[in-house]
Design a protein around this motif. Structure first.
Motif, short mmCIF file in Angstrom:
data_model
loop_
_atom_site.label_atom_id
_atom_site.label_comp_id
_atom_site.label_asym_id
_atom_site.label_seq_id
_atom_site.Cartn_x
_atom_site.Cartn_y
_atom_site.Cartn_z
N ARG A 82 -9.85 -3.59 -3.56
CA ARG A 82 -10.55 -2.30 -3.57
C ARG A 82 -9.82 -1.23 -4.37
O ARG A 82 -10.41 -0.28 -4.86
N SER A 83 -8.50 -1.40 -4.50
CA SER A 83 -7.68 -0.32 -5.04
C SER A 83 -7.91 -0.04 -6.51
O SER A 83 -7.69 1.08 -6.98
N GLY A 104 -14.65 -5.82 -2.62
CA GLY A 104 -13.67 -4.90 -3.17
C GLY A 104 -13.51 -5.08 -4.67
O GLY A 104 -13.40 -4.11 -5.43
N PRO A 120 0.80 -1.23 0.00
CA PRO A 120 0.00 0.00 0.00
C PRO A 120 0.83 1.28 0.00
O PRO A 120 0.44 2.27 -0.63
N GLU A 121 1.98 1.25 0.67
CA GLU A 121 2.77 2.47 0.82
C GLU A 121 3.45 2.90 -0.49
O GLU A 121 3.80 4.08 -0.63
N SER A 143 -14.34 -2.24 -7.62
CA SER A 143 -13.28 -1.73 -8.48
C SER A 143 -13.32 -2.30 -9.89
O SER A 143 -12.56 -1.87 -10.76
N ALA A 157 -6.67 -9.04 4.87
CA ALA A 157 -6.79 -7.58 5.00
C ALA A 157 -6.04 -6.90 3.86
O ALA A 157 -6.54 -5.94 3.25
N LEU A 158 -4.84 -7.39 3.55
CA LEU A 158 -4.08 -6.84 2.42
C LEU A 158 -4.76 -7.16 1.09
O LEU A 158 -4.83 -6.31 0.19
N GLU A 159 -5.27 -8.39 0.95
CA GLU A 159 -5.94 -8.78 -0.30
C GLU A 159 -7.18 -7.92 -0.54
O GLU A 159 -7.48 -7.54 -1.67
N THR A 160 -7.88 -7.61 0.53
CA THR A 160 -9.06 -6.74 0.41
C THR A 160 -8.65 -5.35 -0.05
O THR A 160 -9.30 -4.75 -0.93
N GLU A 161 -7.58 -4.83 0.52
CA GLU A 161 -7.11 -3.50 0.12
C GLU A 161 -6.69 -3.51 -1.35
O GLU A 161 -6.97 -2.55 -2.09
N LEU A 162 -6.02 -4.57 -1.78
CA LEU A 162 -5.64 -4.69 -3.17
C LEU A 162 -6.88 -4.73 -4.06
O LEU A 162 -6.96 -4.03 -5.09
#
Length: 293
Positions: free
Chosen positions: A175-176, A209, A115-116, A213, A168-173
């Motif tokens: 959604r991105s 997510g 994410p960063e 997206s 949690a990371l897979e969800t953020e990916l």
């Protein structure tokens, strides 16, 4: 049919098998095409790992440096230094040259999601004519979760905690919206570790997510081995994707010509069993539904 997840080089130190790191000898891409055609495929997409390319160093940085468990950080640093032996420009040139020769190949990339640094990564990738970008999670912090040297971390952290952190990371990916397809979306099961019950509560945010997206998910056959024992994603996970209307691609995650298209009968059977009749074909990052085959 299409195989949308292929690599031209094996991981780790060069063993003398296959092309030396960063080299694309005559006939290499043709050997992948020949295997694909022999197995009834009509198109393949190469998706090299971005982190393996020397150009990625400036945008990814030393992402392992903040890992509090020093043995994990040190293992990742060693692995990256060993594996980062390719050139993004040389890889792109090799695939585009094959395209120009009339071979049925597409230009893709597998992008690890941090994410960063994802915005810097997108800036690096913007000038290239990608057909498809895969997104994946191979690290939780500085821990390389699919590397056998540090597999004991599943027990150290506890499997349920690992799954929570991974998804949690897979969800953020998902959604991105930064990639086109989610690769081996439940990779946390790579060594056979699973919570007592299917983690449906962790699956659903990833699916939500992807819906939001417009990101697809791949049916990845590399899990068909004795250790993992299951295609990515798990059947119940894929069913949730189907019910939500998320499109699919198929990929073998092959790192040698011999593995192109392996397990695709099983992949199609799984996809059909949960209701899929179509998959996506990509051109210039635009997906078009076609018959599953």
């Amino acid at each position: 049919m299409s195989d949308y997840h292929l690599h031209l080089h094996a991981h780790g130190a060069y063993t003398g098998i296959g092309p030396p790191p960063g080299e694309y000898p005559d006939g290499l891409i043709e050997s992948y095409v020949d295997t694909a055609l022999a197995r009834g495929l009509d198109e393949i997409c190469f998706t090299e790992h971005l982190y393996r390319c020397v150009e990625s160093a400036t945008v990814l940085g030393e992402f392992w440096a903040e890992e509090p468990r020093r043995h994990l950080a040190e293992q990742t640093e060693r692995f990256i230094l060993e594996d980062r032996s390719l050139s993004l420009d040389s890889y792109v040139d090799a695939v585009l040259s094959a395209k120009d020769r009339g071979l049925p190949v597409l230009l893709g990339l597998e992008v690890d999601f941090f994410p960063e640094t994802i915005e810097a990564v997108l800036g690096l990738l913007e000038p290239y004519p990608w057909d498809v970008l895969l997104g994946s999670i191979h690290w939780i912090g500085g821990w390389s979760l699919d590397h056998p040297e540090v597999v004991a971390e599943y027990v150290e952290r506890g499997v349920e905690t690992v799954y929570e952190d991974y998804f949690a990371l897979e969800t953020e990916l998902a959604r991105s919206g930064t990639v086109d397809v989610l690769a081996h979306v439940d990779l946390a099961k790579v060594f056979g570790h699973r919570p007592p019950n299917p983690p449906l509560d962790l699956y659903r945010p990833v699916v939500d997510g992807a819906v939001a997206s417009g990101t697809a998910v791949e049916v990845n056959t590399s899990g068909l081995n004795p250790l993992t024992g299951e295609i990515y994603p798990a059947p119940e996970f894929l069913r949730i994707f189907r019910e939500a209307g998320v499109a699919i691609t198929l990929g073998s995650d092959a790192h040698t010509p011999e593995a192109v298209g392996l397990g695709f009968d099983e992949a199609r059977d799984l996809a059909r069993s949960v209701g899929y009749t179509e998959r996506l074909e990509f051109r210039q990052r635009v997906g078009t539904p076609v018959a599953l085959g």
